[in-house]
Design a protein around this motif. Structure first.
Motif, short mmCIF file in Angstrom:
data_model
loop_
_atom_site.label_atom_id
_atom_site.label_comp_id
_atom_site.label_asym_id
_atom_site.label_seq_id
_atom_site.Cartn_x
_atom_site.Cartn_y
_atom_site.Cartn_z
N SER A 126 12.65 -1.64 -0.48
CA SER A 126 12.75 -2.45 -1.70
C SER A 126 11.66 -3.52 -1.75
O SER A 126 11.30 -4.01 -2.83
N ALA A 127 11.13 -3.88 -0.58
CA ALA A 127 10.06 -4.88 -0.53
C ALA A 127 8.77 -4.35 -1.15
O ALA A 127 7.85 -5.12 -1.46
N GLY A 128 8.71 -3.00 -1.36
CA GLY A 128 7.50 -2.40 -1.93
C GLY A 128 7.20 -2.87 -3.34
O GLY A 128 6.08 -2.73 -3.83
N ALA A 129 8.23 -3.42 -4.02
CA ALA A 129 8.01 -3.93 -5.38
C ALA A 129 7.00 -5.07 -5.40
O ALA A 129 6.29 -5.28 -6.40
N VAL A 130 6.93 -5.83 -4.31
CA VAL A 130 5.98 -6.95 -4.25
C VAL A 130 4.99 -6.77 -3.10
O VAL A 130 4.08 -7.59 -2.94
N PHE A 131 5.16 -5.73 -2.31
CA PHE A 131 4.31 -5.52 -1.14
C PHE A 131 3.65 -4.17 -1.25
O PHE A 131 4.19 -3.16 -0.80
N ALA A 132 2.47 -4.13 -1.86
CA ALA A 132 1.76 -2.88 -2.09
C ALA A 132 1.42 -2.20 -0.76
O ALA A 132 1.12 -2.87 0.23
N GLY A 133 1.46 -0.87 -0.75
CA GLY A 133 1.21 -0.13 0.47
C GLY A 133 -0.27 0.03 0.78
O GLY A 133 -1.14 -0.34 -0.03
N PRO A 134 -0.59 0.63 1.94
CA PRO A 134 -1.99 0.81 2.35
C PRO A 134 -2.79 1.67 1.38
O PRO A 134 -3.96 1.37 1.12
N VAL A 135 -2.16 2.73 0.82
CA VAL A 135 -2.90 3.62 -0.07
C VAL A 135 -3.29 2.90 -1.36
O VAL A 135 -4.45 2.97 -1.80
N GLU A 136 -2.33 2.19 -1.96
CA GLU A 136 -2.63 1.44 -3.19
C GLU A 136 -3.70 0.37 -2.93
O GLU A 136 -4.60 0.16 -3.75
N THR A 137 -3.58 -0.27 -1.78
CA THR A 137 -4.55 -1.33 -1.44
C THR A 137 -5.94 -0.74 -1.20
O THR A 137 -6.95 -1.31 -1.63
N PHE A 138 -5.98 0.43 -0.56
CA PHE A 138 -7.27 1.06 -0.32
C PHE A 138 -7.91 1.51 -1.63
O PHE A 138 -9.13 1.35 -1.83
#
Length: 264
Positions: free
Chosen positions: A40-52
């Motif tokens: 659920s933290a992904g709503a505010v914590f973008a993952g490595p793929v999105e960040t890359f």
């Protein structure tokens, strides 16, 4: 003194190259990051793929390099200015009692105040130009470095000073040939602490009306809930700090190799 491992596992770990552990640490960090982003933290914590993907996009349009260059200029500008002033102030405090009695209380008082508290004063005094941002970073770096270097000067072995006087050395000779070399490892430690303070103050410094910079990029992205850009800015600041710290560690090994200095 570091004790040698006695177990077979400890001896095996001791034989493994440090770069292997660095790679393992990196992989574990990325895995943890990905797992956290899938909750659920992904709503505010973008993952490595999105960040890359955001990294590729911002790098290709040139914005990331522009933000990084401007922020690095501000960090190094405030840091170098702080270093130039901190070294003589710290040595004067350590060498002359009257200087120590007058200046030290103010240093101890000011270093307890967060640099962000100075922002309104800096804006009123200097506007929102580059000098205001460098001033905020300068204050944070200066207070950290002057205390560290001063402590190094105060910790110089008194036996060395007494022995120098017995051998007929004058104050000037003791200062340049004993105090400064003996304090050198503390100066290098102060450089690392000051650089860390400069980087951690970057975002606060760019609150003074910055139009470009990593801190400004993070703030603007947070307004539009573009968390992948926020994470990207944080990662880039961390990478800059890591590279600059490794550079200082390299200089420490080269310049203070005659001292038994343990890497932190």
């Amino acid at each position: 003194m570091i004790n040698k491992p006695t177990t077979k596992f400890g001896q095996l770990v001791d034989k493994i190259d440090g770069r292997v552990f660095l790679l393992i640490s990196l992989m574990l960090g990325l895995l943890t990051w990905q797992l956290v982003s899938m909750t659920s933290a992904g709503a505010v914590f973008a993952g490595p793929v999105e960040t890359f993907n955001a990294f590729i996009k911002e790098l290709s349009n040139g914005k990331l390099l522009e933000h990084t260059y401007v922020s690095l200029y501000r960090v190094l500008g405030g840091f170098i200015l702080a270093l130039i002033i901190a070294i003589p102030v710290a040595f004067l405090m350590g060498w002359y009692k009257i200087c120590r009695m007058i200046v030290e209380p103010w240093i101890q008082f000011l270093r307890t105040i967060p640099p962000i508290a100075y922002i309104p004063l800096v804006i009123v005094a200097q506007g929102v130009g580059e000098s205001a941002k460098i001033t905020v970073i300068f204050v944070a770096s200066f207070l950290v470095m002057v205390v560290s270097i001063y402590q190094g000067v105060r910790n110089v072995d008194v036996t060395l000073i007494k022995a120098s006087r017995v051998l007929g050395a004058r104050d000037r000779d003791i200062f340049f040939r004993v105090i400064i070399p003996a304090s050198f490892p503390f100066i290098l430690v102060a450089l690392r602490l000051g650089l860390s303070a400069a980087l951690t103050t970057l975002i606060a410094a760019e609150l003074t009306g910055a139009q470009v910079g990593l801190g400004q990029m993070i703030q603007e992205a947070s307004l539009y809930f573009r968390m992948e850009i926020v994470i990207l800015g944080i990662v880039v600041i961390g990478i800059l700090g890591f590279i600059l710290d490794k550079t200082l560690l390299y200089l420490e090994r080269k310049l203070a190799g005659w001292q038994e200095v343990r890497s932190v």
